[in-house]
Design a protein around this motif. Structure first.
Motif, PDB file in Angstrom:
ATOM      1  N   THR A 131       0.844  -1.188   0.000  1.00  0.00           N
ATOM      2  CA  THR A 131       0.000   0.000   0.000  1.00  0.00           C
ATOM      3  C   THR A 131       0.881   1.239   0.000  1.00  0.00           C
ATOM      4  O   THR A 131       1.998   1.226   0.537  1.00  0.00           O
ATOM      5  CB  THR A 131      -0.930   0.052   1.233  1.00  0.00           C
ATOM      6  OG1 THR A 131      -0.136   0.013   2.419  1.00  0.00           O
ATOM      7  CG2 THR A 131      -1.903  -1.110   1.230  1.00  0.00           C
ATOM      8  N   ALA A 132       0.373   2.285  -0.612  1.00  0.00           N
ATOM      9  CA  ALA A 132       1.057   3.577  -0.622  1.00  0.00           C
ATOM     10  C   ALA A 132       0.056   4.652  -0.245  1.00  0.00           C
ATOM     11  O   ALA A 132      -1.097   4.621  -0.676  1.00  0.00           O
ATOM     12  CB  ALA A 132       1.643   3.855  -2.000  1.00  0.00           C
ATOM     13  N   ARG A 133       0.500   5.581   0.575  1.00  0.00           N
ATOM     14  CA  ARG A 133      -0.313   6.723   0.977  1.00  0.00           C
ATOM     15  C   ARG A 133       0.495   7.978   0.675  1.00  0.00           C
ATOM     16  O   ARG A 133       1.707   8.017   0.901  1.00  0.00           O
ATOM     17  CB  ARG A 133      -0.617   6.620   2.474  1.00  0.00           C
ATOM     18  CG  ARG A 133      -1.560   7.688   2.986  1.00  0.00           C
ATOM     19  CD  ARG A 133      -1.930   7.480   4.458  1.00  0.00           C
ATOM     20  NE  ARG A 133      -0.860   7.942   5.338  1.00  0.00           N
ATOM     21  CZ  ARG A 133      -0.091   7.161   6.099  1.00  0.00           C
ATOM     22  NH1 ARG A 133      -0.260   5.852   6.091  1.00  0.00           N
ATOM     23  NH2 ARG A 133       0.835   7.665   6.873  1.00  0.00           N
ATOM     24  N   TYR A 134      -0.141   9.006   0.151  1.00  0.00           N
ATOM     25  CA  TYR A 134       0.526  10.263  -0.176  1.00  0.00           C
ATOM     26  C   TYR A 134      -0.319  11.400   0.360  1.00  0.00           C
ATOM     27  O   TYR A 134      -1.517  11.470   0.075  1.00  0.00           O
ATOM     28  CB  TYR A 134       0.686  10.391  -1.696  1.00  0.00           C
ATOM     29  CG  TYR A 134       1.904  11.161  -2.126  1.00  0.00           C
ATOM     30  CD1 TYR A 134       3.159  10.577  -2.109  1.00  0.00           C
ATOM     31  CD2 TYR A 134       1.801  12.479  -2.549  1.00  0.00           C
ATOM     32  CE1 TYR A 134       4.278  11.273  -2.510  1.00  0.00           C
ATOM     33  CE2 TYR A 134       2.924  13.191  -2.959  1.00  0.00           C
ATOM     34  CZ  TYR A 134       4.157  12.580  -2.928  1.00  0.00           C
ATOM     35  OH  TYR A 134       5.271  13.275  -3.324  1.00  0.00           O
ATOM     36  N   GLU A 135       0.286  12.260   1.155  1.00  0.00           N
ATOM     37  CA  GLU A 135      -0.413  13.406   1.724  1.00  0.00           C
ATOM     38  C   GLU A 135       0.207  14.673   1.183  1.00  0.00           C
ATOM     39  O   GLU A 135       1.428  14.824   1.207  1.00  0.00           O
ATOM     40  CB  GLU A 135      -0.331  13.381   3.246  1.00  0.00           C
ATOM     41  CG  GLU A 135      -1.055  12.200   3.845  1.00  0.00           C
ATOM     42  CD  GLU A 135      -0.928  12.116   5.358  1.00  0.00           C
ATOM     43  OE1 GLU A 135      -0.295  13.014   5.975  1.00  0.00           O
ATOM     44  OE2 GLU A 135      -1.450  11.149   5.929  1.00  0.00           O
ATOM     45  N   GLY A 182       4.960  10.762   1.132  1.00  0.00           N
ATOM     46  CA  GLY A 182       4.316   9.469   1.024  1.00  0.00           C
ATOM     47  C   GLY A 182       4.915   8.441   1.952  1.00  0.00           C
ATOM     48  O   GLY A 182       6.014   8.610   2.475  1.00  0.00           O
ATOM     49  N   TRP A 183       4.162   7.355   2.137  1.00  0.00           N
ATOM     50  CA  TRP A 183       4.588   6.211   2.930  1.00  0.00           C
ATOM     51  C   TRP A 183       4.159   4.946   2.198  1.00  0.00           C
ATOM     52  O   TRP A 183       3.057   4.876   1.657  1.00  0.00           O
ATOM     53  CB  TRP A 183       3.949   6.239   4.313  1.00  0.00           C
ATOM     54  CG  TRP A 183       4.373   7.433   5.111  1.00  0.00           C
ATOM     55  CD1 TRP A 183       5.407   7.501   5.998  1.00  0.00           C
ATOM     56  CD2 TRP A 183       3.791   8.728   5.074  1.00  0.00           C
ATOM     57  NE1 TRP A 183       5.503   8.768   6.512  1.00  0.00           N
ATOM     58  CE2 TRP A 183       4.518   9.554   5.954  1.00  0.00           C
ATOM     59  CE3 TRP A 183       2.730   9.309   4.372  1.00  0.00           C
ATOM     60  CZ2 TRP A 183       4.221  10.886   6.174  1.00  0.00           C
ATOM     61  CZ3 TRP A 183       2.426  10.644   4.572  1.00  0.00           C
ATOM     62  CH2 TRP A 183       3.175  11.418   5.471  1.00  0.00           C
ATOM     63  N   VAL A 184       5.032   3.962   2.184  1.00  0.00           N
ATOM     64  CA  VAL A 184       4.729   2.703   1.527  1.00  0.00           C
ATOM     65  C   VAL A 184       4.936   1.567   2.527  1.00  0.00           C
ATOM     66  O   VAL A 184       5.864   1.604   3.338  1.00  0.00           O
ATOM     67  CB  VAL A 184       5.586   2.512   0.241  1.00  0.00           C
ATOM     68  CG1 VAL A 184       7.071   2.470   0.551  1.00  0.00           C
ATOM     69  CG2 VAL A 184       5.163   1.285  -0.542  1.00  0.00           C
ATOM     70  N   SER A 185       4.032   0.588   2.472  1.00  0.00           N
ATOM     71  CA  SER A 185       4.099  -0.580   3.362  1.00  0.00           C
ATOM     72  C   SER A 185       3.857  -1.840   2.542  1.00  0.00           C
ATOM     73  O   SER A 185       3.150  -1.806   1.534  1.00  0.00           O
ATOM     74  CB  SER A 185       3.031  -0.493   4.458  1.00  0.00           C
ATOM     75  OG  SER A 185       3.221   0.643   5.274  1.00  0.00           O
ATOM     76  N   THR A 186       4.447  -2.941   2.983  1.00  0.00           N
ATOM     77  CA  THR A 186       4.249  -4.223   2.310  1.00  0.00           C
ATOM     78  C   THR A 186       3.495  -5.180   3.214  1.00  0.00           C
ATOM     79  O   THR A 186       3.538  -5.063   4.446  1.00  0.00           O
ATOM     80  CB  THR A 186       5.600  -4.861   1.914  1.00  0.00           C
ATOM     81  OG1 THR A 186       6.393  -5.025   3.090  1.00  0.00           O
ATOM     82  CG2 THR A 186       6.335  -4.009   0.897  1.00  0.00           C
ATOM     83  N   GLN A 187       2.831  -6.113   2.593  1.00  0.00           N
ATOM     84  CA  GLN A 187       2.044  -7.137   3.295  1.00  0.00           C
ATOM     85  C   GLN A 187       2.893  -7.860   4.334  1.00  0.00           C
ATOM     86  O   GLN A 187       2.431  -8.133   5.439  1.00  0.00           O
ATOM     87  CB  GLN A 187       1.513  -8.115   2.256  1.00  0.00           C
ATOM     88  CG  GLN A 187       0.833  -9.341   2.781  1.00  0.00           C
ATOM     89  CD  GLN A 187       0.442 -10.290   1.664  1.00  0.00           C
ATOM     90  OE1 GLN A 187       0.417  -9.925   0.497  1.00  0.00           O
ATOM     91  NE2 GLN A 187       0.122 -11.505   2.013  1.00  0.00           N
ATOM     92  N   LEU A 198       8.495  -3.545   4.783  1.00  0.00           N
ATOM     93  CA  LEU A 198       8.370  -2.091   4.721  1.00  0.00           C
ATOM     94  C   LEU A 198       7.121  -1.713   5.502  1.00  0.00           C
ATOM     95  O   LEU A 198       6.037  -2.236   5.237  1.00  0.00           O
ATOM     96  CB  LEU A 198       8.234  -1.600   3.280  1.00  0.00           C
ATOM     97  CG  LEU A 198       9.417  -1.806   2.352  1.00  0.00           C
ATOM     98  CD1 LEU A 198       9.080  -1.309   0.954  1.00  0.00           C
ATOM     99  CD2 LEU A 198      10.652  -1.098   2.880  1.00  0.00           C
ATOM    100  N   LYS A 199       7.279  -0.836   6.451  1.00  0.00           N
ATOM    101  CA  LYS A 199       6.142  -0.382   7.254  1.00  0.00           C
ATOM    102  C   LYS A 199       6.218   1.140   7.322  1.00  0.00           C
ATOM    103  O   LYS A 199       7.107   1.694   7.961  1.00  0.00           O
ATOM    104  CB  LYS A 199       6.206  -1.000   8.653  1.00  0.00           C
ATOM    105  CG  LYS A 199       5.108  -0.547   9.582  1.00  0.00           C
ATOM    106  CD  LYS A 199       3.802  -1.184   9.225  1.00  0.00           C
ATOM    107  CE  LYS A 199       2.759  -0.817  10.272  1.00  0.00           C
ATOM    108  NZ  LYS A 199       1.444  -0.758   9.718  1.00  0.00           N
TER     109      LYS A 199
END
Length: 145
Positions: free
Chosen positions: A7-11, A19-24, A28-29
């Protein structure tokens, strides 16, 4: 079928966004990324770095299985992937992924290793995914006795 997620989130938007990226898997958290980590070498990650990691690991694993199938049970493989991001009109594109393999594999000659490495480059799922030029450089070292 196997499905993996990230997942990626961008503010904020554009250069000022973060942005922040996380993996299942959790490897990456909430890893930071944005314009500065992508284009200005600020700490954090970027999509091209993640593609390079995916390509290097996929190719190396594919080659290790090919070597095992050829009866090789020992050795070390280390791959560096260099993913190139080029300007494409008003935007950008990943134009190539160059793999550099360093291999120390007893019991196999250079010609067979190069053939298996080329097959692994063509056959690994990430190679198939990338619509970019790909090159492979192989460097072998003599295993320590």
């Amino acid at each position: 079928m196997i499905t993996r997620t990230a997942t990626a989130r961008y503010e904020g938007m554009g250069k000022s966004g973060k942005g922040w990226v996380s993996t299942q898997s959790g490897v990456l958290k909430d890893q930071r990324y944005g314009f500065n980590t992508r284009f200005e070498n600020e700490p954090g990650t970027n999509p091209e770095e993640l593609i390079a990691a995916a390509h290097a690991s996929c190719f190396t694993m594919a080659l290790s299985f090919a070597l095992a199938n050829a009866g090789v049970n020992d050795g070390t493989l280390e791959t560096e992937a260099r993913v190139k991001l080029d300007q494409d009109g008003a935007g950008f594109k990943v134009s190539r992924s160059d793999l550099r393999l360093r291999a120390s594999v007893p019991g196999i000659d250079d010609e067979q290793l190069r053939r298996l490495a080329d097959e692994a480059k063509q056959g690994c799922p990430i190679s198939k995914l990338l619509n970019a030029e790909m090159n492979l450089e192989v460097e072998t070292t003599t295993p320590a006795a």
